[in-house]
Structures are given as C-alpha cells and as structure tokens.
Write a protein that holds these residues in place. Structure first.
Motif, mmCIF file in Angstrom:
data_model
loop_
_atom_site.group_PDB
_atom_site.id
_atom_site.type_symbol
_atom_site.label_atom_id
_atom_site.label_comp_id
_atom_site.label_asym_id
_atom_site.label_seq_id
_atom_site.Cartn_x
_atom_site.Cartn_y
_atom_site.Cartn_z
ATOM 1 N N MET A 28 81.001 84.619 115.163
ATOM 2 C CA MET A 28 81.123 85.879 115.896
ATOM 3 C C MET A 28 80.607 87.051 115.071
ATOM 4 S SD MET A 28 84.739 85.539 117.933
ATOM 5 C CE MET A 28 84.313 86.996 118.851
ATOM 6 N N VAL A 29 80.897 87.061 113.777
ATOM 7 C CA VAL A 29 80.389 88.140 112.922
ATOM 8 C C VAL A 29 78.868 88.140 112.930
ATOM 9 C CG1 VAL A 29 80.200 88.926 110.533
ATOM 10 C CG2 VAL A 29 82.422 88.283 111.446
ATOM 11 N N ALA A 30 78.277 86.948 112.823
ATOM 12 C CA ALA A 30 76.817 86.860 112.848
ATOM 13 C C ALA A 30 76.260 87.381 114.170
ATOM 14 C CB ALA A 30 76.383 85.416 112.619
ATOM 15 N N GLY A 31 76.853 86.962 115.288
ATOM 16 C CA GLY A 31 76.363 87.425 116.591
ATOM 17 C C GLY A 31 76.474 88.927 116.755
ATOM 18 N N LEU A 32 77.599 89.487 116.340
ATOM 19 C CA LEU A 32 77.782 90.934 116.440
ATOM 20 C C LEU A 32 76.745 91.687 115.616
ATOM 21 C CD1 LEU A 32 81.691 91.029 116.191
ATOM 22 C CD2 LEU A 32 80.339 91.710 118.194
ATOM 23 N N ALA A 75 74.278 93.800 106.181
ATOM 24 C CA ALA A 75 74.709 92.726 105.284
ATOM 25 C C ALA A 75 75.642 93.256 104.202
ATOM 26 C CB ALA A 75 73.477 92.066 104.654
ATOM 27 N N VAL A 76 75.293 94.377 103.594
ATOM 28 C CA VAL A 76 76.139 94.958 102.529
ATOM 29 C C VAL A 76 77.490 95.360 103.090
ATOM 30 C CG1 VAL A 76 76.355 96.891 100.937
ATOM 31 C CG2 VAL A 76 74.166 95.693 101.149
ATOM 32 N N ALA A 77 77.484 96.002 104.260
ATOM 33 C CA ALA A 77 78.740 96.442 104.856
ATOM 34 C C ALA A 77 79.631 95.258 105.204
ATOM 35 C CB ALA A 77 78.459 97.287 106.096
ATOM 36 N N THR A 78 79.045 94.192 105.720
ATOM 37 C CA THR A 78 79.841 93.011 106.068
ATOM 38 C C THR A 78 80.429 92.363 104.815
ATOM 39 O OG1 THR A 78 78.428 92.619 108.001
ATOM 40 C CG2 THR A 78 79.796 90.789 107.247
ATOM 41 N N GLY A 79 79.626 92.234 103.770
ATOM 42 C CA GLY A 79 80.126 91.648 102.531
ATOM 43 C C GLY A 79 81.234 92.468 101.915
ATOM 44 N N LEU A 80 81.087 93.775 101.874
ATOM 45 C CA LEU A 80 82.131 94.642 101.315
ATOM 46 C C LEU A 80 83.406 94.582 102.158
ATOM 47 C CD1 LEU A 80 80.025 97.774 100.275
ATOM 48 C CD2 LEU A 80 80.945 95.978 98.801
ATOM 49 N N ALA A 81 83.258 94.513 103.477
ATOM 50 C CA ALA A 81 84.433 94.423 104.343
ATOM 51 C C ALA A 81 85.183 93.118 104.093
ATOM 52 C CB ALA A 81 84.016 94.521 105.807
ATOM 53 N N GLY A 114 90.235 90.781 101.258
ATOM 54 C CA GLY A 114 90.811 89.766 100.384
ATOM 55 C C GLY A 114 90.133 88.424 100.410
ATOM 56 N N MET A 115 88.971 88.308 100.965
ATOM 57 C CA MET A 115 88.263 87.031 100.975
ATOM 58 C C MET A 115 87.662 86.754 99.602
ATOM 59 S SD MET A 115 86.247 86.734 104.596
ATOM 60 C CE MET A 115 87.137 86.681 106.149
ATOM 61 N N PRO A 116 87.463 85.511 99.239
ATOM 62 C CA PRO A 116 86.789 85.176 97.977
ATOM 63 C C PRO A 116 85.364 85.714 97.951
ATOM 64 C CG PRO A 116 87.923 83.260 98.863
ATOM 65 C CD PRO A 116 87.958 84.311 99.928
ATOM 66 N N ALA A 117 84.870 85.948 96.767
ATOM 67 C CA ALA A 117 83.537 86.511 96.614
ATOM 68 C C ALA A 117 82.464 85.596 97.198
ATOM 69 C CB ALA A 117 83.248 86.793 95.143
ATOM 70 N N ALA A 118 82.660 84.268 97.056
ATOM 71 C CA ALA A 118 81.663 83.335 97.589
ATOM 72 C C ALA A 118 81.564 83.438 99.101
ATOM 73 C CB ALA A 118 82.021 81.910 97.173
ATOM 74 N N LYS A 119 82.705 83.522 99.771
ATOM 75 C CA LYS A 119 82.687 83.644 101.225
ATOM 76 C C LYS A 119 82.108 84.983 101.661
ATOM 77 C CE LYS A 119 86.398 80.448 102.433
ATOM 78 N NZ LYS A 119 87.670 80.277 103.149
ATOM 79 N N ALA A 120 82.471 86.040 100.944
ATOM 80 C CA ALA A 120 81.920 87.361 101.267
ATOM 81 C C ALA A 120 80.408 87.364 101.114
ATOM 82 C CB ALA A 120 82.547 88.421 100.368
ATOM 83 N N LEU A 121 79.923 86.706 100.054
ATOM 84 C CA LEU A 121 78.478 86.614 99.863
ATOM 85 C C LEU A 121 77.830 85.789 100.976
ATOM 86 C CD1 LEU A 121 76.012 87.182 98.112
ATOM 87 C CD2 LEU A 121 76.538 85.084 96.823
ATOM 88 N N GLY A 122 78.512 84.726 101.410
ATOM 89 C CA GLY A 122 77.985 83.926 102.509
ATOM 90 C C GLY A 122 77.856 84.736 103.790
ATOM 91 N N TYR A 123 78.872 85.555 104.091
ATOM 92 C CA TYR A 123 78.769 86.440 105.258
ATOM 93 C C TYR A 123 77.584 87.390 105.117
ATOM 94 C CZ TYR A 123 83.231 85.194 107.442
ATOM 95 O OH TYR A 123 84.248 84.531 108.098
ATOM 96 N N ALA A 124 77.439 87.980 103.939
ATOM 97 C CA ALA A 124 76.365 88.954 103.731
ATOM 98 C C ALA A 124 74.992 88.301 103.876
ATOM 99 C CB ALA A 124 76.502 89.600 102.353
ATOM 100 N N VAL A 125 74.805 87.133 103.290
ATOM 101 C CA VAL A 125 73.513 86.449 103.373
ATOM 102 C C VAL A 125 73.209 86.035 104.817
ATOM 103 C CG1 VAL A 125 72.235 84.395 102.666
ATOM 104 C CG2 VAL A 125 73.586 85.657 100.983
ATOM 105 N N GLY A 126 74.210 85.513 105.518
ATOM 106 C CA GLY A 126 73.996 85.125 106.907
ATOM 107 C C GLY A 126 73.608 86.304 107.786
#
Length: 412
Positions: A121-125, A151-157, A162-174
């Motif tokens: 859903m985050v990717a679609g939005l 991408a930066v805004a999603t990763g920072l959010a 409280g998400m792990p850095a790896a998951k936050a980076l995955g959101y940002a890259v996607g």
C-alpha cells in the motif's frame, strides 16, 4: 458506422494523443484500486480476520486514487494550455498521500495490518502520487526530485515510527525505484502531449503565414500597378490644369491621355484581383512541396508535361496549387499529400491534389476559395472537382481541356 467512428476520425492528431493519454491516466485510477486497494481485503479474507480495518484501508485507497485522477486530469489541461497549473490541488494531494502513508506505517508498527499489506500500500500510494505530481512540472530536474523526496520522506517516517533501519531503507528504495518509473512514464506522456499540441499550433501558424504572404504578394502587385499609373495621372492632370488656364488646346489631349491611363489601370487591377498575372507553375509546385514538408507531411509532387503551358494556364493552375496547399494545412490532419500535374502533348491538362486525414464533416461553413478557383478555371473552360473520396482522403481535381489550350498563345 461512420457515426460510431466519427468521434475518433474527426479528431486531430493532437486530440487523439490527448484522448489516449487521458484514457491511460483514468486507467491508472482503476489500476490503483484493483492492484493496491484490494490488498488488505484479500489478506483479511485469507487469514479470516476482521474486515473493519481492511475495509477502511480499501476506502482510503479508493479516495486516494480518485484524488490522483482529478489531479492528473487538471494537470493535462495545464499541459495543453487550457487552464492554470493546479498547484493547490497538487499540494493537497501530496499532504493527503503523506497522511495515508503515515497511517499505513502506524498500523504496520502496531500489528493491525498484515506484514505484506503495508509495503504494497505504501508503494502504491507513493508511486501514483509521484506520477500525478510530475505532470504538474516542466523541469526534468524537478521531476526527479519528486521521487527522491518521496523516498526520503517514507524512509524517515518508517524510522520515526520505530522500524528497523533495514526495513526503513527497503521502503525508501522501493518507493524510489517505483517512483522513478512512474515519474518517467508520466513525464514523457506530458512532454509528448505538449509537443504534439505545439506542432499543431505551428501548423496553424504556418497556414496563417501562407495566407498572409499571399495577401502581401497581392498588395505588392496592386501597388506596382496603381502606384505608377496614379503618379502619371496626377502629373498629367496637373499639366492639363495649367494648359487649360492658358486656354491651350493641348489640355484636351492631356485629359484624353489621363482617361486612357485610368482605363488601363482599371483593367490591370481587374487582372490582379482575378489572379491573371503571369505565374511560374513549377515554382508554385516546389513551394507547395516545401511548405507541406516543413509541416511534417510526406508530400510527393509529380510534374509530367510534354508541352509548354501558356501563361494563363500556369497562372490558373498556380492559384489552384496555392489554395489546395492552404486547405491541406488549415483543415483536417494530413500526414501524406500527393500533387500530380499531367500535361500530355494532346489532351487536357489535369492537376490532382489528394491528401489523407480529412474530417468526415466540415469544420465550418464553406469558404469562397473553391468558388474563386472555379471562376478562374471557367474562363479557360476548365472544371474543378473537390470532395471526400473515402478512407479520410480529400481529392481536388482541376482540368483544362485540350482545345482551349491550343487556342492560347505560349509566352516565354
């Protein structure tokens, strides 16, 4: 059948491209709802959990898809120059998207949504919003900034929740990769639509310039005819006045000369208005080829002449070429045009102008151009036929009979 297909055939190339582009963006609305909006409902059905939160997420995605569709539609209006840039709506869409992404990420951190739902859903939005926002920009550099900022805004959010850095980076890259793809696609669509409309406007300007050039030529010819003769009439009239005051008989001769020049001027003006001034038909054909080719058409000119044409015939056919060229530029949406002149040693001279892209219904009331051509050809006992011949092709055919040609004098 023509009534069913006329809504498409009667459109210009720019109109067809705009309709196709708008249809693609309206399809994006359905694609977002089907591909991303149904995800929480499918996940809830598979795991047999409550449908309250998934239904709310589905409705949120539907509202977001509709908002992006409205923004894309208004942005396309801005692209073609029909309205101002939808800046406020773009800012509203960006803020709404940010709120929706935060809500999905918050549900993900609290465990209210399934693990596979939040990333989808985050990717679609983010992706569909990036595409809609890119349409509101002209600068290519700023278009790239949209995906990077999302991408930066999603990763920072994600990090802030409280998400792990790896998951936050995955959101940002996607978000970055998908946003770049959607941004490039939407940006290219906007650029293509803008370019097609600019070419369409250039063609209209070219047609107006052709008409203006013809008016200037007529004005120059009229000035050449009237300027000299009027100057002579003024001088001879002044001389006649002086001679009359001295009671000299030469005054009558001067006024007779003035009368002769006035009648000669009247005849020459009539010749200019009717287009009987000598014209080089080969020059007119080459000029038509140049103008139509410059307008992006595939123009082919065939000139087959086994005899030297009289100046009156060249002038009349030259006017036909000019008028036909102007009509091809101003009416319809031609891609190919064929001009063929056949002048056998014995028999009629035939000029054929045929182009595609002609509308099935006239855009307005018929002008006086064709009527004027028929009048010019009628003096030479010629005929003119013009009309649709099927498959969106318009054909103009002028013919001057052989016997009439044999009675004209050929002047070099």
């Amino acid at each position: 059948m023509s009534k069913l297909t006329g809504w498409w055939k009667n459109r210009s190339t720019a109109g067809k491209v705009e309709l196709y582009t708008r249809g693609s963006f309206y399809l994006f609305v359905i694609l977002e709802v089907v591909s991303f909006g149904l995800t929480p409902l499918v996940a809830a059905a598979a795991e047999r959990t409550s449908h309250v939160v998934p239904l709310a997420l589905f409705l949120m995605m539907c509202a977001h898809a509709a908002l992006c569709g409205v923004l894309s539609s208004r942005a396309l209006h801005w692209v073609v120059g029909r309205r101002e840039r939808p800046t406020r709506l773009a800012v509203t869409t960006a803020l709404v998207t940010a709120g929706c992404i935060l809500a999905v990420l918050a549900l993900r951190t609290t465990g209210e949504s399934q693990a596979t739902v939040a990333p989808t859903m985050v990717a679609g939005l983010a992706w569909f919003t990036s595409g809609a926002l890119v349409l509101c920009l002209k600068s290519v550099r700023r278009m790239w900034y949209v995906s990077a900022a999302a991408a930066v805004a999603t990763g920072l959010a994600a990090l802030g929740l409280g998400m792990p850095a790896a998951k936050a980076l995955g959101y940002a890259v996607g978000v970055l990769l998908g946003g770049l793809f959607f941004g490039a696609t939407c940006g290219f669509s906007g650029w293509l639509l803008r370019t097609v409309y600019e070419l369409d406007r250039s063609r209209e300007v070219q047609a107006r310039l052709a008409v203006a050039e013809e008016r200037l030529r007529f004005g120059r010819d009229l000035h050449d005819v009237m300027g000299r003769n009027l100057a002579v009439i003024a001088l001879k009239s002044e001389l006649a006045v002086q001679l009359a005051r001295r009671e000299r008989p030469e005054a009558v001769d001067q006024m007779i000369e003035v009368q002769r020049i006035a009648r000669e001027s009247q005849r020459e003006v009539r010749d200019v208005v009717r287009g009987y001034r000598e014209a080089d038909l080969a020059v007119e054909l080459e000029g038509a080829r140049g103008v139509l080719s410059a307008a992006g058409m595939d123009c082919r000119v065939d000139f087959r002449s086994d005899r030297e044409l009289p100046s009156e015939v060249q002038s009349a056919l030259g006017w036909v070429v000019r008028e036909a060229t102007t009509n091809v530029l101003r009416h319809g949406d031609a891609q190919r045009c064929r001009i063929r002149l056949t002048a056998p040693e014995s028999g009629p001279v035939t000029l054929l102008v045929e182009n595609d892209g002609a509308p099935e219904a006239p855009a307005g009331p018929p002008g006086s151009g064709l009527a004027g051509l028929r009048e010019r050809l009628a003096v030479l006992e010629g005929t003119l036929e013009a009309g649709l011949v099927g498959d969106g092709r318009f054909r103009l055919r002028a013919e001057i009979p052989g016997p009439r040609l044999d009675g004209l004098e050929v002047r070099a």
